[in-house]
Design a protein around this motif. Sequence first.
Motif, PDB file in Angstrom:
ATOM      1  N   LYS A 136     -36.689  31.013   5.732  1.00  0.00           N
ATOM      2  CA  LYS A 136     -36.095  30.658   5.079  1.00  0.00           C
ATOM      3  C   LYS A 136     -35.650  29.062   5.220  1.00  0.00           C
ATOM      4  CE  LYS A 136     -33.127  33.649   1.932  1.00  0.00           C
ATOM      5  NZ  LYS A 136     -33.055  33.569  -0.100  1.00  0.00           N
ATOM      6  N   LYS A 137     -35.774  28.576   4.030  1.00  0.00           N
ATOM      7  CA  LYS A 137     -36.314  27.216   3.662  1.00  0.00           C
ATOM      8  C   LYS A 137     -35.022  26.353   3.443  1.00  0.00           C
ATOM      9  CE  LYS A 137     -40.743  27.992   4.199  1.00  0.00           C
ATOM     10  NZ  LYS A 137     -41.128  28.375   5.963  1.00  0.00           N
ATOM     11  N   GLY A 141     -32.332  24.659   1.908  1.00  0.00           N
ATOM     12  CA  GLY A 141     -31.893  24.872  -0.013  1.00  0.00           C
ATOM     13  C   GLY A 141     -31.830  25.838  -0.797  1.00  0.00           C
ATOM     14  N   GLN A 142     -32.549  26.523  -0.049  1.00  0.00           N
ATOM     15  CA  GLN A 142     -32.252  28.317  -0.692  1.00  0.00           C
ATOM     16  C   GLN A 142     -30.883  28.756   0.026  1.00  0.00           C
ATOM     17  OE1 GLN A 142     -36.229  30.464   1.410  1.00  0.00           O
ATOM     18  NE2 GLN A 142     -35.512  30.802  -0.755  1.00  0.00           N
ATOM     19  N   THR A 143     -30.234  29.761  -0.403  1.00  0.00           N
ATOM     20  CA  THR A 143     -29.428  30.564  -0.775  1.00  0.00           C
ATOM     21  C   THR A 143     -29.005  32.027   0.032  1.00  0.00           C
ATOM     22  OG1 THR A 143     -29.088  31.346  -2.655  1.00  0.00           O
ATOM     23  CG2 THR A 143     -28.257  29.196  -2.339  1.00  0.00           C
ATOM     24  N   ASN A 191     -24.726  34.787  -2.657  1.00  0.00           N
ATOM     25  CA  ASN A 191     -25.631  33.395  -2.480  1.00  0.00           C
ATOM     26  C   ASN A 191     -24.691  32.316  -2.194  1.00  0.00           C
ATOM     27  OD1 ASN A 191     -27.842  34.312  -2.911  1.00  0.00           O
ATOM     28  ND2 ASN A 191     -27.386  34.894  -5.559  1.00  0.00           N
ATOM     29  N   THR A 208     -25.179  27.461   1.278  1.00  0.00           N
ATOM     30  CA  THR A 208     -27.257  26.961   1.009  1.00  0.00           C
ATOM     31  C   THR A 208     -27.471  26.876   2.270  1.00  0.00           C
ATOM     32  OG1 THR A 208     -25.812  26.390  -0.781  1.00  0.00           O
ATOM     33  CG2 THR A 208     -27.479  24.678   0.078  1.00  0.00           C
ATOM     34  N   GLU A 223     -34.007  25.383   8.767  1.00  0.00           N
ATOM     35  CA  GLU A 223     -34.781  25.982   9.279  1.00  0.00           C
ATOM     36  C   GLU A 223     -34.876  26.651  10.113  1.00  0.00           C
ATOM     37  OE1 GLU A 223     -39.777  27.507   8.185  1.00  0.00           O
ATOM     38  OE2 GLU A 223     -38.548  25.827   6.989  1.00  0.00           O
TER      39      GLU A 223
END
Length: 364
Positions: free
Chosen positions: A97-98, A100-102, A168, A171, A175
């Motif tokens: 998961k990077k 900015g992803q949720t 979601n 945030t 990482e």
Amino acid sequence: MKAVIKITLILSGLILSTASYAQRIKDAVDVAGVRTNQLIGYGLVVGLPGTGEQSPFTEQSFKTMLSNFGITMPENLKPKIKNVAAVAVHAELNAFKKPGQTIDVTVSSMGSAQSLRGGTLLQTILMGIDGNAYAVAQGSLVVSGLGAEGLDGSKVVVNTPTVGRIANGATVEREVASPFAHGDHITLNLRKTDFTTAKRLADTINDLVPGVARALDAASVQVDAPRDISDRVGFLSVIENLEFEPAKGSAKIIVNSRTGTIVIGSEVKLLAAAVTHGGITVNINELRDVSQPNAFAEGETVVTNQSTINVTQSDARMFVFEPGVTLDTLVRAINGVGAGPGDVMAILEALDQAGAIRGELIII
């Protein structure tokens, strides 16, 4: 009218028939270093319609939040905050998961709040086991449960109104480092450890690319992989979609004494024995027939098993069976006369104590 208790019986040998089914490698293994990470945080849910709580740690958390915005409350002032609840927030951060992803979060009341329905979670930092912050959660809760209470103290609660989710709702800010891209090999860890399965897994990979896989133990298979990350991803994509045949499980009988469920492995066999129990008589004879084709006909000589079962209910309370008979044959015969789960469990325990079961009896 006499009630007959049905026994829930799962026979792996009958469900799978006599053949085993191939399985994709991706459905049987986990890649070492590719895992989820648990996150947890402490926060406040506000906007509740009077279903919050008044507790010392909720008041302290509320005052701390206000002080972060430059608002100082007098020490002797105790705010009435029935629309606020202290909550624990937890989530799982999937591999790769990077920022900015949720990710989804679950919010649970920690105190005496009656319901979180209609509440909003304020900004909550989610920490990992190493103490670092990996995500920030905030948003409106979705609560499936509800509760209602009358003036006379009567109460109705549906599901769990003190737990909610925010899809979601967090945030990702950091990482998690993964060892997947490092080293000269990847390790595949079997979800069900077995030496035979590990060897078959390595052999299947070696059939595609000779000499790249080796079984380290009953759980792990080490596979040489390209150093270039793009090539490594493509290589693993091919490997995980290969099909192989896992080994049959060890001979086990699982008995759930609370629900009457009996699970019998296909490898379980019985030795010669006789059991006296109740008023049921079961006679089982195992015969083998040889089927041979004519001299000029095509075909193979095969041996077929034929079981003859005679069940009677009389004063002769004896179970008699020959060696090599599968246990599911005996249990089906007992089921046929309407015996209860307790009868079958008692017989299984007696057979195990007598050493007549070739397998492990596990009672949960």
